[in-house]
Design a protein around this motif. Structure first.
Motif, PDB file in Angstrom:
ATOM      1  N   VAL A   1      22.437   3.747 -29.248  1.00 14.78           N
ATOM      2  CA  VAL A   1      21.441   4.163 -28.211  1.00 14.78           C
ATOM      3  C   VAL A   1      21.697   3.332 -27.053  1.00 14.78           C
ATOM      4  CG1 VAL A   1      19.171   4.607 -27.568  1.00 14.78           C
ATOM      5  CG2 VAL A   1      19.858   4.760 -29.917  1.00 14.78           C
TER       6      VAL A   1
ATOM      7  N   VAL B   1      22.522   8.591 -26.579  1.00 17.97           N
ATOM      8  CA  VAL B   1      23.167   8.116 -27.960  1.00 17.97           C
ATOM      9  C   VAL B   1      24.402   8.337 -28.028  1.00 17.97           C
ATOM     10  CG1 VAL B   1      22.690   7.997 -30.265  1.00 17.97           C
ATOM     11  CG2 VAL B   1      20.762   8.834 -28.886  1.00 17.97           C
TER      12      VAL B   1
ATOM     13  N   SER C   1       5.331   1.396 -23.823  1.00 16.76           N
ATOM     14  CA  SER C   1       6.510   1.647 -24.864  1.00 16.76           C
ATOM     15  C   SER C   1       7.763   0.773 -24.629  1.00 16.76           C
ATOM     16  CB  SER C   1       7.046   2.895 -24.803  1.00 16.76           C
ATOM     17  OG  SER C   1       7.946   3.223 -25.683  1.00 16.76           O
ATOM     18  N   SER C   2       8.330   0.181 -25.687  1.00 17.43           N
ATOM     19  CA  SER C   2       9.205  -0.644 -25.601  1.00 17.43           C
ATOM     20  C   SER C   2      10.761   0.184 -25.955  1.00 17.43           C
ATOM     21  CB  SER C   2       9.322  -1.780 -26.864  1.00 17.43           C
ATOM     22  OG  SER C   2       9.189  -1.222 -28.100  1.00 17.43           O
ATOM     23  N   LEU C   3      10.597   1.500 -26.566  1.00 16.82           N
ATOM     24  CA  LEU C   3      11.881   2.073 -26.910  1.00 16.82           C
ATOM     25  C   LEU C   3      11.968   3.275 -25.908  1.00 16.82           C
ATOM     26  CD1 LEU C   3      11.485   3.199 -30.763  1.00 16.82           C
ATOM     27  CD2 LEU C   3      13.266   1.907 -29.612  1.00 16.82           C
ATOM     28  N   PRO C   4      13.421   3.546 -25.681  1.00 14.68           N
ATOM     29  CA  PRO C   4      13.719   4.558 -24.739  1.00 14.68           C
ATOM     30  C   PRO C   4      13.654   5.951 -25.581  1.00 14.68           C
ATOM     31  CG  PRO C   4      15.493   3.584 -25.461  1.00 14.68           C
ATOM     32  CD  PRO C   4      14.411   2.803 -25.932  1.00 14.68           C
ATOM     33  N   LEU C   5      13.686   7.112 -24.661  1.00 20.37           N
ATOM     34  CA  LEU C   5      13.909   8.293 -25.438  1.00 20.37           C
ATOM     35  C   LEU C   5      15.438   8.667 -25.548  1.00 20.37           C
ATOM     36  CD1 LEU C   5      11.863  10.355 -26.582  1.00 20.37           C
ATOM     37  CD2 LEU C   5      11.960  11.560 -24.350  1.00 20.37           C
ATOM     38  N   PRO C   6      15.693   9.022 -26.568  1.00 23.69           N
ATOM     39  CA  PRO C   6      17.204   9.449 -26.727  1.00 23.69           C
ATOM     40  C   PRO C   6      17.331  10.732 -25.915  1.00 23.69           C
ATOM     41  CG  PRO C   6      16.325   9.860 -28.746  1.00 23.69           C
ATOM     42  CD  PRO C   6      15.052   9.011 -27.974  1.00 23.69           C
ATOM     43  N   GLY C   7      18.691  10.737 -25.502  1.00 25.42           N
ATOM     44  CA  GLY C   7      18.971  12.125 -24.431  1.00 25.42           C
ATOM     45  C   GLY C   7      20.064  12.898 -25.638  1.00 25.42           C
TER      46      GLY C   7
ATOM     47  N   PHE D   1      10.365   3.820 -21.765  1.00 25.25           N
ATOM     48  CA  PHE D   1      10.418   5.451 -21.611  1.00 25.25           C
ATOM     49  C   PHE D   1       8.973   5.952 -21.139  1.00 25.25           C
ATOM     50  CE2 PHE D   1       8.270   8.056 -24.697  1.00 25.25           C
ATOM     51  CZ  PHE D   1       8.008   7.228 -25.845  1.00 25.25           C
ATOM     52  N   SER D   2       8.081   5.135 -21.732  1.00 21.85           N
ATOM     53  CA  SER D   2       6.699   5.260 -21.363  1.00 21.85           C
ATOM     54  C   SER D   2       5.993   4.085 -21.185  1.00 21.85           C
ATOM     55  CB  SER D   2       6.024   6.219 -22.310  1.00 21.85           C
ATOM     56  OG  SER D   2       5.983   5.516 -23.441  1.00 21.85           O
TER      57      SER D   2
ATOM     58  N   ASP E   1      13.929  12.245 -15.172  1.00 24.67           N
ATOM     59  CA  ASP E   1      13.073  11.299 -16.031  1.00 24.67           C
ATOM     60  C   ASP E   1      14.115  10.600 -17.254  1.00 24.67           C
ATOM     61  OD1 ASP E   1      13.743  13.416 -18.001  1.00 24.67           O
ATOM     62  OD2 ASP E   1      11.867  14.134 -18.279  1.00 24.67           O
ATOM     63  N   THR E   2      13.527  10.366 -18.270  1.00 28.97           N
ATOM     64  CA  THR E   2      14.110   9.536 -19.193  1.00 28.97           C
ATOM     65  C   THR E   2      14.967  10.283 -20.036  1.00 28.97           C
ATOM     66  OG1 THR E   2      12.121   9.513 -20.414  1.00 28.97           O
ATOM     67  CG2 THR E   2      12.753   7.527 -19.052  1.00 28.97           C
ATOM     68  N   TRP E   3      15.037  11.430 -19.916  1.00 30.11           N
ATOM     69  CA  TRP E   3      15.896  12.478 -21.153  1.00 30.11           C
ATOM     70  C   TRP E   3      17.557  12.036 -20.873  1.00 30.11           C
ATOM     71  CZ3 TRP E   3      13.935  14.439 -25.231  1.00 30.11           C
ATOM     72  CH2 TRP E   3      12.619  14.716 -25.202  1.00 30.11           C
TER      73      TRP E   3
ATOM     74  N   THR F   1      20.594   2.613 -23.558  1.00 31.03           N
ATOM     75  CA  THR F   1      19.250   2.599 -22.816  1.00 31.03           C
ATOM     76  C   THR F   1      19.354   1.815 -21.589  1.00 31.03           C
ATOM     77  OG1 THR F   1      18.583   0.416 -23.936  1.00 31.03           O
ATOM     78  CG2 THR F   1      18.272   2.439 -24.941  1.00 31.03           C
TER      79      THR F   1
END
Lengths: 170, 265
Positions: A49, A44, A61-67, A57-58, A38-40, A51
């Motif tokens: 970041v 960064v 949603s326009s932002l990814p989730l940082p790992g 990430f969802s 998944d997006t984890w 991406t």
């Protein structure tokens, strides 16, 4: 043993935020995910970041989730390592002129890193003398090598390492 | 009820995602960072294409095992805690990286985010959700990861000795205990076996790699998303209690696993 299946979503459920698979062409730092990734993954690096632009990430949603967070100094080390390894492997032979060795693309990029590269250059110099002196000179605008030692690699390295110690780089 | 080993689950990462009616101004987000973070940012970056710019502020917390990140894009804001990859965290890079015990890190996250909710400039929130990933270290054995996972799943059996590429995803909606009024939470769980490459990771951060460090390690992983349908806009007080309820669900899954769902009334 009962085979594992994903149950159907219950009737009447509201739409969940969606877990999406990470883009396998952009693996995260030091990790790889299997098909269930998944997006984890998204990393960064040095405050930047990294991406995947293909997938958010969802849903909606326009932002990814940082790992993972890689501090800037660690990122610089990684960058220097890559460039130095490339220079060692692909520079003109040691019998070539120093100028030619220093015109190598990776060597120039190390100079372009500026003072952030200095701790790593001095680490290399501690391992053994090599033609890091032009880079040190261009970055620091200093030349601590006495005129009588010019061209003697061991003594040039010693002079630079002493300079590095005096200025807190090694 | 069979309980899972609570101490086994570490937090890989956690993020609060909030959507506002309007995009917050950069000056406002600067104030948010100062209010929430105990440390100054060590980086501020603008990323993303011009049509969808992102701004990220990040800082390493004093425990040096976790970094706080604030991301803003349009009207969406993410607060996240994430593990750090550096020579100081070398021990943690020998496993699938994590920040520490699930409960403790969630408490830390809650203590930080509570400061944000109490900020006077906080506009109404359209929607918010929490994402978290729990990991339990399984060393070099993928089967061990499945054995750790098995007691977490109450409704499925896993052939822990003869399976690979295991994925299980389920949404267990639950009525909100704090908002009531027919508000339901989605509790989406995705279980799988995660892998990491410690030799590669240690080498990347400049740490010498001992011969006994394995090439690949495994961890049982539960990725969670807890959120609500669009029911907003909500004020910061309602949002804060909802946020705490989300965290309660995550802690509950770490404690007891993924239980049977309850039908909506």
């Amino acid at each position: 043993m009962t085979p594992v299946t994903t149950p159907r979503r219950q009737e009447g459920c509201v739409a969940p935020l969606t877990l999406e698979a990470e883009d396998p062409s952009q693996p995260g730092f030091g990790t790889t995910f299997d098909g269930a990734a998944d997006t984890w993954h998204v990393t960064v690096k040095g405050g930047r970041v990294v991406t995947s632009t293909k997938r958010g990430f969802s849903q909606g949603s326009s932002l990814p989730l940082p790992g993972l967070y890689v501090p800037a100094d660690v990122e610089n080390r990684q960058k220097f390592r890559r460039l130095a390894e490339d220079w060692y492997a692909n520079r003109p032979s040691v019998s070539s002129r120093v100028r030619d060795m220093c015109m190598h693309d990776s060597y120039q990029k190390i100079i372009g890193m500026g003072r952030a590269a200095l701790p790593f250059v001095f680490e290399e110099l501690k391992k053994g003398p090599d033609h890091w002196f032009p880079a040190l000179h261009y970055i620091t605008e200093e030349n601590p090598v006495p005129a009588e030692d010019a061209g003697i690699l061991d003594r040039m390295a010693k002079a630079w390492l002493e300079w590095g110690a005096r200025n807190g780089y090694c | 009820m069979v309980k899972t080993d609570t101490n086994r689950w570490n937090l890989r990462g956690v993020a609060l995602v909030s959507t506002f009616a309007q995009a917050p101004a950069p000056s406002v987000t600067d104030k948010w960072w100062k209010r929430v973070s105990p440390v100054a940012p060590d980086s501020r970056r603008a990323d993303g294409p011009p049509e969808a710019p992102e701004a990220w502020t990040t800082g390493v917390l004093e425990n040096e095992f976790a970094a706080l990140a604030l991301g803003v894009a349009r009207n969406e804001v993410i607060w996240a805690l994430l593990p750090i990859a550096s020579p100081k965290t070398a021990d943690r890079l020998r496993r699938v990286p994590a920040m520490g015990a699930c409960g403790e890190v969630l408490d830390l996250f809650e203590s930080l985010i509570k400061k944000w909710y109490s900020h006077s400039d906080l506009p109404l929130l359209d929607r918010q959700g929490v994402k978290a990933a729990l990991v339990a270290d399984a060393g070099s054995s993928q089967n061990e990861a499945l054995r750790i996972m098995a007691p977490c799943l109450k409704t499925v059996h896993i052939d822990t000795e003869n399976s690979c590429d295991f994925v299980y995803q389920v949404n267990r909606p639950a009525p909100s205990k704090v908002l009531g009024g027919g508000t339901h939470l989605n509790v989406l769980s995705k279980c799988f076996v995660d892998t990491a490459k410690p030799r590669e990771a240690l080498s990347e951060v400049g740490v010498s790699v001992d011969a006994d460090v394995p090439e690949v390690v495994f961890a049982a992983t539960v990725a969670l998303e807890v959120g609500t349908q669009r029911g907003g806009p909500r004020g910061f007080k309602a949002s804060m209690v909802l946020f705490r309820e989300y965290l309660w669900h995550i802690k509950s899954i770490a404690r007891t696993g993924i239980r049977r769902g309850r039908r909506k009334a």
